[in-house]
Design a protein around this motif. Structure first.
Motif, PDB file in Angstrom:
ATOM      1  N   LEU A  43       0.815  -1.217   0.000  1.00  0.00           N
ATOM      2  CA  LEU A  43       0.000   0.000   0.000  1.00  0.00           C
ATOM      3  C   LEU A  43       0.847   1.265   0.000  1.00  0.00           C
ATOM      4  CD1 LEU A  43      -2.975  -0.778   2.426  1.00  0.00           C
ATOM      5  CD2 LEU A  43      -3.153  -0.006   0.066  1.00  0.00           C
ATOM      6  N   GLY A  44       1.858   1.296   0.852  1.00  0.00           N
ATOM      7  CA  GLY A  44       2.660   2.504   1.016  1.00  0.00           C
ATOM      8  C   GLY A  44       3.321   2.959  -0.270  1.00  0.00           C
ATOM      9  N   ILE A  45       3.998   2.059  -0.955  1.00  0.00           N
ATOM     10  CA  ILE A  45       4.729   2.443  -2.165  1.00  0.00           C
ATOM     11  C   ILE A  45       3.775   2.851  -3.274  1.00  0.00           C
ATOM     12  CG2 ILE A  45       4.880   0.062  -3.031  1.00  0.00           C
ATOM     13  CD1 ILE A  45       7.653   0.807  -4.126  1.00  0.00           C
ATOM     14  N   ILE A  95       5.860  -1.975 -11.004  1.00  0.00           N
ATOM     15  CA  ILE A  95       6.486  -1.729  -9.705  1.00  0.00           C
ATOM     16  C   ILE A  95       6.247  -2.917  -8.775  1.00  0.00           C
ATOM     17  CG2 ILE A  95       6.413  -0.289  -7.630  1.00  0.00           C
ATOM     18  CD1 ILE A  95       5.721   2.054  -9.488  1.00  0.00           C
ATOM     19  N   LEU A  96       5.015  -3.420  -8.769  1.00  0.00           N
ATOM     20  CA  LEU A  96       4.692  -4.567  -7.914  1.00  0.00           C
ATOM     21  C   LEU A  96       5.407  -5.826  -8.381  1.00  0.00           C
ATOM     22  CD1 LEU A  96       0.861  -3.926  -7.434  1.00  0.00           C
ATOM     23  CD2 LEU A  96       2.640  -3.712  -5.698  1.00  0.00           C
ATOM     24  N   ALA A  97       5.638  -5.940  -9.686  1.00  0.00           N
ATOM     25  CA  ALA A  97       6.376  -7.098 -10.192  1.00  0.00           C
ATOM     26  C   ALA A  97       7.780  -7.131  -9.613  1.00  0.00           C
ATOM     27  CB  ALA A  97       6.429  -7.060 -11.719  1.00  0.00           C
ATOM     28  N   GLY A  98       8.390  -5.949  -9.458  1.00  0.00           N
ATOM     29  CA  GLY A  98       9.716  -5.897  -8.863  1.00  0.00           C
ATOM     30  C   GLY A  98       9.697  -6.178  -7.376  1.00  0.00           C
ATOM     31  N   LYS A  99       8.773  -5.552  -6.674  1.00  0.00           N
ATOM     32  CA  LYS A  99       8.717  -5.702  -5.219  1.00  0.00           C
ATOM     33  C   LYS A  99       8.196  -7.076  -4.807  1.00  0.00           C
ATOM     34  CE  LYS A  99       6.542  -3.774  -1.080  1.00  0.00           C
ATOM     35  NZ  LYS A  99       5.979  -5.065  -0.635  1.00  0.00           N
ATOM     36  N   VAL A 100       7.037  -7.442  -5.338  1.00  0.00           N
ATOM     37  CA  VAL A 100       6.372  -8.682  -4.940  1.00  0.00           C
ATOM     38  C   VAL A 100       6.999  -9.893  -5.621  1.00  0.00           C
ATOM     39  CG1 VAL A 100       4.176  -9.929  -5.019  1.00  0.00           C
ATOM     40  CG2 VAL A 100       4.210  -7.508  -4.417  1.00  0.00           C
ATOM     41  N   GLY A 101       7.348  -9.729  -6.906  1.00  0.00           N
ATOM     42  CA  GLY A 101       7.905 -10.861  -7.644  1.00  0.00           C
ATOM     43  C   GLY A 101       9.193 -11.385  -7.044  1.00  0.00           C
ATOM     44  N   SER A 102      10.080 -10.486  -6.658  1.00  0.00           N
ATOM     45  CA  SER A 102      11.338 -10.926  -6.055  1.00  0.00           C
ATOM     46  C   SER A 102      11.098 -11.612  -4.714  1.00  0.00           C
ATOM     47  CB  SER A 102      12.283  -9.736  -5.882  1.00  0.00           C
ATOM     48  OG  SER A 102      11.693  -8.737  -5.064  1.00  0.00           O
ATOM     49  N   TYR A 103      10.102 -11.105  -3.959  1.00  0.00           N
ATOM     50  CA  TYR A 103       9.773 -11.732  -2.675  1.00  0.00           C
ATOM     51  C   TYR A 103       9.249 -13.156  -2.875  1.00  0.00           C
ATOM     52  CZ  TYR A 103       6.811 -13.041   1.252  1.00  0.00           C
ATOM     53  OH  TYR A 103       6.201 -13.741   2.259  1.00  0.00           O
ATOM     54  N   ILE A 104       8.350 -13.326  -3.837  1.00  0.00           N
ATOM     55  CA  ILE A 104       7.772 -14.649  -4.076  1.00  0.00           C
ATOM     56  C   ILE A 104       8.839 -15.636  -4.506  1.00  0.00           C
ATOM     57  CG2 ILE A 104       6.214 -15.958  -5.571  1.00  0.00           C
ATOM     58  CD1 ILE A 104       4.349 -13.546  -5.613  1.00  0.00           C
ATOM     59  N   THR A 105       9.672 -15.228  -5.461  1.00  0.00           N
ATOM     60  CA  THR A 105      10.717 -16.137  -5.956  1.00  0.00           C
ATOM     61  C   THR A 105      11.711 -16.496  -4.861  1.00  0.00           C
ATOM     62  OG1 THR A 105      10.537 -15.165  -8.165  1.00  0.00           O
ATOM     63  CG2 THR A 105      12.496 -16.460  -7.699  1.00  0.00           C
ATOM     64  N   SER A 106      12.139 -15.524  -4.095  1.00  0.00           N
ATOM     65  CA  SER A 106      13.133 -15.797  -3.060  1.00  0.00           C
ATOM     66  C   SER A 106      12.557 -16.665  -1.944  1.00  0.00           C
ATOM     67  CB  SER A 106      13.671 -14.486  -2.482  1.00  0.00           C
ATOM     68  OG  SER A 106      12.627 -13.720  -1.909  1.00  0.00           O
ATOM     69  N   SER A 107      11.298 -16.434  -1.565  1.00  0.00           N
ATOM     70  CA  SER A 107      10.705 -17.227  -0.479  1.00  0.00           C
ATOM     71  C   SER A 107      10.496 -18.680  -0.897  1.00  0.00           C
ATOM     72  CB  SER A 107       9.380 -16.605  -0.025  1.00  0.00           C
ATOM     73  OG  SER A 107       8.437 -16.575  -1.083  1.00  0.00           O
ATOM     74  N   LEU A 146      -6.058  -2.033  -4.942  1.00  0.00           N
ATOM     75  CA  LEU A 146      -4.811  -1.281  -4.861  1.00  0.00           C
ATOM     76  C   LEU A 146      -4.683  -0.327  -6.049  1.00  0.00           C
ATOM     77  CD1 LEU A 146      -2.567  -1.478  -2.698  1.00  0.00           C
ATOM     78  CD2 LEU A 146      -1.290  -2.936  -4.275  1.00  0.00           C
ATOM     79  N   ILE A 147      -5.042  -0.810  -7.226  1.00  0.00           N
ATOM     80  CA  ILE A 147      -4.946   0.015  -8.435  1.00  0.00           C
ATOM     81  C   ILE A 147      -6.000   1.121  -8.426  1.00  0.00           C
ATOM     82  CG2 ILE A 147      -5.106  -0.004 -10.946  1.00  0.00           C
ATOM     83  CD1 ILE A 147      -2.551  -1.294  -9.674  1.00  0.00           C
ATOM     84  N   LEU A 148      -7.210   0.823  -7.951  1.00  0.00           N
ATOM     85  CA  LEU A 148      -8.239   1.863  -7.838  1.00  0.00           C
ATOM     86  C   LEU A 148      -7.783   2.969  -6.885  1.00  0.00           C
ATOM     87  CD1 LEU A 148     -11.498  -0.296  -7.720  1.00  0.00           C
ATOM     88  CD2 LEU A 148     -10.799   1.259  -9.555  1.00  0.00           C
ATOM     89  N   LEU A 149      -7.142   2.566  -5.801  1.00  0.00           N
ATOM     90  CA  LEU A 149      -6.596   3.552  -4.870  1.00  0.00           C
ATOM     91  C   LEU A 149      -5.522   4.394  -5.557  1.00  0.00           C
ATOM     92  CD1 LEU A 149      -6.385   4.723  -2.001  1.00  0.00           C
ATOM     93  CD2 LEU A 149      -4.743   2.893  -1.471  1.00  0.00           C
ATOM     94  N   GLY A 150      -4.687   3.738  -6.365  1.00  0.00           N
ATOM     95  CA  GLY A 150      -3.655   4.459  -7.108  1.00  0.00           C
ATOM     96  C   GLY A 150      -4.261   5.464  -8.084  1.00  0.00           C
ATOM     97  N   MET A 151      -5.369   5.093  -8.729  1.00  0.00           N
ATOM     98  CA  MET A 151      -6.054   6.022  -9.636  1.00  0.00           C
ATOM     99  C   MET A 151      -6.528   7.266  -8.884  1.00  0.00           C
ATOM    100  SD  MET A 151      -8.501   3.589 -11.925  1.00  0.00           S
ATOM    101  CE  MET A 151      -7.882   2.159 -12.810  1.00  0.00           C
ATOM    102  N   MET A 152      -7.195   7.059  -7.768  1.00  0.00           N
ATOM    103  CA  MET A 152      -7.746   8.186  -7.012  1.00  0.00           C
ATOM    104  C   MET A 152      -6.635   9.100  -6.504  1.00  0.00           C
ATOM    105  SD  MET A 152     -10.975   6.527  -4.932  1.00  0.00           S
ATOM    106  CE  MET A 152     -10.036   5.198  -4.180  1.00  0.00           C
TER     107      MET A 152
END
Length: 246
Positions: A43-45, A95-107, A146-152
């Motif tokens: 959410l923050g980023i 952006i989420l692909a970088g943040k979340v994707g690396s987390y998923i692969t590493s875990s 999350l994306i709707l929040l980003g739009m607003m």
């Protein structure tokens, strides 16, 4: 292994992922954990970047309009279209692909190299279903919000930028937001987000689950997963735009 073999292996993985969970309670606990890790902690980023990028889009549009014959309301209109059509669904997903994707692969990759996945298989647990399905559901269900929040926030950031810079008035900006509003564009953005969310959950999971080697291999797999997820998001974005807007 060539690309065709990777694609075949990817779809075989999906076949195992989308099976009925063996223990509902354990699956529910895993799902709640993934919603927190993959959704709430992003959410923050998304809020920060959306707000300031919306301001930048509005300012750049205002600075490039130097004709008295072009109405100032065009700034709000252009900002709205840019954010809804591309920035919020596509840029935020990358952006989420970088943040979340690396987390998923590493875990998942760490579990593979430490033989925790092998232990799950020995106990008769469908490890793909147990590890990947909660991530898929968490991203597909949470990322549209999350994306709707980003739009607003992006649109609001554009309004704040105009008020603070005096390049355009808030009234003109709001008038532009209301000009030719098409609800289908929101649906289009949500459809793209659902496809991107699926890719963000499954492609990094594939790279993590089938990693071979030690910790260095996990690091390389994390980098590869981010690269391939980003490439697939860009390709899917082009195809969906062709199918839905032309």
């Amino acid at each position: 292994m060539n690309y065709i073999e990777h694609i075949g292996k990817y779809f075989i993985m999906l076949k195992q992922v989308f099976k009925r969970p063996q223990k509902a309670r354990i699956f529910y606990d895993s799902l709640m954990k993934e919603i927190e890790e993959l959704g709430l902690k992003s959410l923050g980023i998304i809020m920060f970047i959306s707000f300031f990028i919306g301001g930048v889009i509005a300012l750049q549009t205002a600075l490039n309009i130097d004709s008295a014959f072009i109405p100032k309301s065009l700034i709000g209109f252009a900002t709205k279209r840019s954010i809804i059509l591309e920035f919020a669904p596509t840029f935020c997903s990358i952006i989420l692909a970088g943040k979340v994707g690396s987390y998923i692969t590493s875990s998942i990759g760490t579990m593979r190299v430490t033989e925790q996945i092998d232990a799950l298989d020995v106990m008769g647990i469908n490890s793909l279903n147990h590890l990947v399905l909660p991530k898929v559901i968490a991203t597909v269900c949470f990322y549209p919000f999350l994306i709707l929040l980003g739009m607003m926030l992006g649109i609001f950031g554009g309004w704040i930028a105009g008020v603070l810079s005096d390049l355009f008035s808030g009234v003109d900006y709001i008038e532009g937001l209301q000009t030719e509003f098409k609800p289908f564009l929101i649906y289009y953005a949500i459809i793209k987000t659902l496809v991107f969310a699926f890719l963000i959950a499954t492609v990094p999971s594939y790279h993590g689950y089938y990693v071979k080697g030690g910790s260095i291999a996990v690091g390389k797999a994390s980098t590869q997963s981010v690269v391939w997820t980003t490439i697939l998001i860009v390709i899917a974005n082009y195809l969906l735009t062709q199918m839905l807007l032309t």
